[in-house]
Design a protein around this motif. Structure first.
Motif, PDB file in Angstrom:
ATOM      1  N   SER A 195      -2.309  -1.434   4.816  1.00 61.77           N
ATOM      2  CA  SER A 195      -1.458  -0.426   4.189  1.00 61.77           C
ATOM      3  C   SER A 195      -2.139   0.002   2.897  1.00 61.77           C
ATOM      4  O   SER A 195      -2.674  -0.835   2.162  1.00 61.77           O
ATOM      5  CB  SER A 195      -0.073  -0.991   3.882  1.00 61.77           C
TER       6      SER A 195
ATOM      7  N   LEU B   3      -1.656   1.647  -0.780  1.00 60.11           N
ATOM      8  CA  LEU B   3      -0.828   2.163  -1.861  1.00 60.11           C
ATOM      9  C   LEU B   3      -1.706   3.153  -2.617  1.00 60.11           C
ATOM     10  O   LEU B   3      -2.657   2.767  -3.290  1.00 60.11           O
ATOM     11  CB  LEU B   3      -0.354   1.046  -2.793  1.00 60.11           C
ATOM     12  N   ARG B   4      -1.388   4.437  -2.472  1.00 57.00           N
ATOM     13  CA  ARG B   4      -2.268   5.482  -2.995  1.00 57.00           C
ATOM     14  C   ARG B   4      -1.776   5.993  -4.349  1.00 57.00           C
ATOM     15  O   ARG B   4      -0.581   6.116  -4.581  1.00 57.00           O
ATOM     16  CB  ARG B   4      -2.354   6.630  -1.986  1.00 57.00           C
ATOM     17  N   TYR B   5      -2.732   6.255  -5.233  1.00 48.37           N
ATOM     18  CA  TYR B   5      -2.415   6.816  -6.546  1.00 48.37           C
ATOM     19  C   TYR B   5      -3.514   7.816  -6.918  1.00 48.37           C
ATOM     20  O   TYR B   5      -4.295   7.626  -7.847  1.00 48.37           O
ATOM     21  CB  TYR B   5      -2.247   5.722  -7.610  1.00 48.37           C
TER      22      TYR B   5
ATOM     23  N   PHE C 247       3.021   4.692  -0.542  1.00 50.98           N
ATOM     24  CA  PHE C 247       2.435   3.874   0.515  1.00 50.98           C
ATOM     25  C   PHE C 247       2.062   4.741   1.705  1.00 50.98           C
ATOM     26  O   PHE C 247       2.804   5.639   2.103  1.00 50.98           O
ATOM     27  CB  PHE C 247       3.416   2.795   0.983  1.00 50.98           C
ATOM     28  N   THR C 248       0.911   4.449   2.291  1.00 56.77           N
ATOM     29  CA  THR C 248       0.497   5.035   3.565  1.00 56.77           C
ATOM     30  C   THR C 248       0.251   3.889   4.528  1.00 56.77           C
ATOM     31  O   THR C 248      -0.626   3.062   4.299  1.00 56.77           O
ATOM     32  CB  THR C 248      -0.789   5.871   3.412  1.00 56.77           C
ATOM     33  N   LYS C 249       1.054   3.825   5.583  1.00 58.45           N
ATOM     34  CA  LYS C 249       0.888   2.758   6.576  1.00 58.45           C
ATOM     35  C   LYS C 249       0.234   3.271   7.841  1.00 58.45           C
ATOM     36  O   LYS C 249      -0.639   2.612   8.410  1.00 58.45           O
ATOM     37  CB  LYS C 249       2.238   2.110   6.880  1.00 58.45           C
TER      38      LYS C 249
ATOM     39  N   THR D 269      -6.926   3.888  -3.451  1.00 56.80           N
ATOM     40  CA  THR D 269      -5.950   3.005  -2.839  1.00 56.80           C
ATOM     41  C   THR D 269      -5.980   1.593  -3.418  1.00 56.80           C
ATOM     42  O   THR D 269      -7.025   1.109  -3.849  1.00 56.80           O
ATOM     43  CB  THR D 269      -6.210   2.857  -1.319  1.00 56.80           C
ATOM     44  N   GLU D 270      -4.803   0.981  -3.403  1.00 57.96           N
ATOM     45  CA  GLU D 270      -4.714  -0.474  -3.374  1.00 57.96           C
ATOM     46  C   GLU D 270      -4.719  -0.853  -1.896  1.00 57.96           C
ATOM     47  O   GLU D 270      -4.116  -0.163  -1.068  1.00 57.96           O
ATOM     48  CB  GLU D 270      -3.405  -0.974  -3.982  1.00 57.96           C
TER      49      GLU D 270
ATOM     50  N   HIS E  83      -3.435  -3.434   0.923  1.00 57.39           N
ATOM     51  CA  HIS E  83      -2.412  -4.442   1.214  1.00 57.39           C
ATOM     52  C   HIS E  83      -2.522  -4.847   2.677  1.00 57.39           C
ATOM     53  O   HIS E  83      -2.675  -3.976   3.548  1.00 57.39           O
ATOM     54  CB  HIS E  83      -1.015  -3.878   0.940  1.00 57.39           C
TER      55      HIS E  83
ATOM     56  N   THR F 229       3.516  -6.926   3.655  1.00 58.62           N
ATOM     57  CA  THR F 229       2.107  -6.970   3.260  1.00 58.62           C
ATOM     58  C   THR F 229       2.005  -7.434   1.817  1.00 58.62           C
ATOM     59  O   THR F 229       2.958  -7.332   1.044  1.00 58.62           O
ATOM     60  CB  THR F 229       1.433  -5.591   3.395  1.00 58.62           C
TER      61      THR F 229
ATOM     62  N   ARG G 141      -5.577  -2.493  -8.799  1.00 61.50           N
ATOM     63  CA  ARG G 141      -4.146  -2.217  -8.835  1.00 61.50           C
ATOM     64  C   ARG G 141      -3.866  -0.949  -9.644  1.00 61.50           C
ATOM     65  O   ARG G 141      -4.632  -0.587 -10.545  1.00 61.50           O
ATOM     66  CB  ARG G 141      -3.373  -3.392  -9.455  1.00 61.50           C
TER      67      ARG G 141
END
Length: 293
Positions: A53, A55-57, A67-69, A110-111, A113, A229, A237
């Motif tokens: 997964s 975690l986009r910023y 989040f993009t899964k 992305t992070e 996960h 996750t 982060r």
């Protein structure tokens, strides 16, 4: 014009390399990509064969964070994907198997996960995880005290624990397990969290109720659930500076007196890897994987 780079024979489009993602430190997207490319030797083994997964910023931690899964639109055909079970029906997710895929994913800002299971065996947990989350005014210093207790308790069951910073304010404990479902692993983790609260009632809480957390360490056992996750080892982060979820030595945990002692940014990781190697390498060694009691 979007620059194209070649990574292990794959063409990867990179964008906005000069964009400052962390204004407090001036850390740019180009530096983020450089971080992942130069630490890939230790990053990739902890991502390989795991559905990821993101975690986009894309505009930095102060911008939109989401989040993009599912597999993102425009994913190159050479990026590995896998169908994974979900309660609402199977879904297809990215699996980061190689350097080119890592650089492509990092370009999305992305992070990373991951679940506590491999895509080849989604019904079997191969990781046990505790997320130690301090409620102010408690800090990571208090998490260290709880982590040391959990380490001894796990050792009593023949389980070797490893520690890493969450990259925010707490600690993660991980162990390599085998032969158990996510449900069984969750039950075991919850039992230890309850036991920790009984042993240290002024310091530990195992329930998620936020009103119970101030001044205590929440021992989050729930991330062992199959659908959950956890931030992957070495991921950057989305915080005020480019903090990393960094593996730490138990001596560092025992010696922690102020939170800054266990705060690591991107530039800290290469020297740590050079000095200590991958402190979580034991998680990848099948000989160290044990069955739950």
């Amino acid at each position: 014009m979007t620059p194209i780079t070649e990574v292990e024979g794959r063409r990867v489009a990179l964008s906005n390399l000069e964009k400052v993602l962390y204004p407090e430190s001036g850390f740019t997207k180009g530096e983020l990509l450089h971080y992942y490319a130069t630490t890939a030797e230790v990053v990739l083994p902890h991502l390989r064969d795991r559905a990821v997964s993101f975690l986009r910023y894309p505009d930095g931690p102060d911008g939109q964070v989401f989040f993009t899964k599912n597999v993102p639109p425009g994913t190159p055909e050479w990026v590995t994907t896998a169908e994974v079970p979900r309660s609402e029906g199977p879904a297809r997710m990215v699996v980061v198997q190689d350097l080119a895929s890592l650089v492509w994913a990092a370009n999305l800002v992305t992070e990373f996960h991951t679940h506590q299971w491999l895509v080849q065996a989604p019904d079997e947990a191969d990781r046990l995880v505790f997320d130690l989350d301090p409620g102010a005014p408690a800090t990571i210093v208090h998490c260290c005290e709880v982590a040391l207790w959990l380490r001894e308790r796990l050792a009593a069951d023949g389980i070797e624990a490893y520690a890493k910073t969450a990259g925010s304010k707490g600690l993660h404990l991980l162990a390599a397990v085998r032969g158990s479902s996510s449900e069984r692993t969750s039950e075991y983790a919850k039992a230890l969290a309850v036991e920790a609260e009984r042993a240290m009632p002024r310091l530990v809480v195992h329930r998620m109720t936020r009103s119970l957390r101030p001044g205590k360490v929440f021992v989050d056992w729930s991330q062992n659930a199959a659908r959950k996750t956890t931030a992957a080892p070495y991921t950057l982060r989305a915080r005020r500076v480019p903090l990393v979820s960094a593996p730490v030595r138990w001596e560092e945990v025992a010696d922690c007196r102020v939170p800054a002692q266990l705060e690591f940014v991107a530039d800290d990781i290469a020297p740590r890897v050079q000095d200590h190697g991958d402190l979580l390498a034991g998680l990848l060694d099948p000989r160290r994987s044990v069955s739950l009691p």
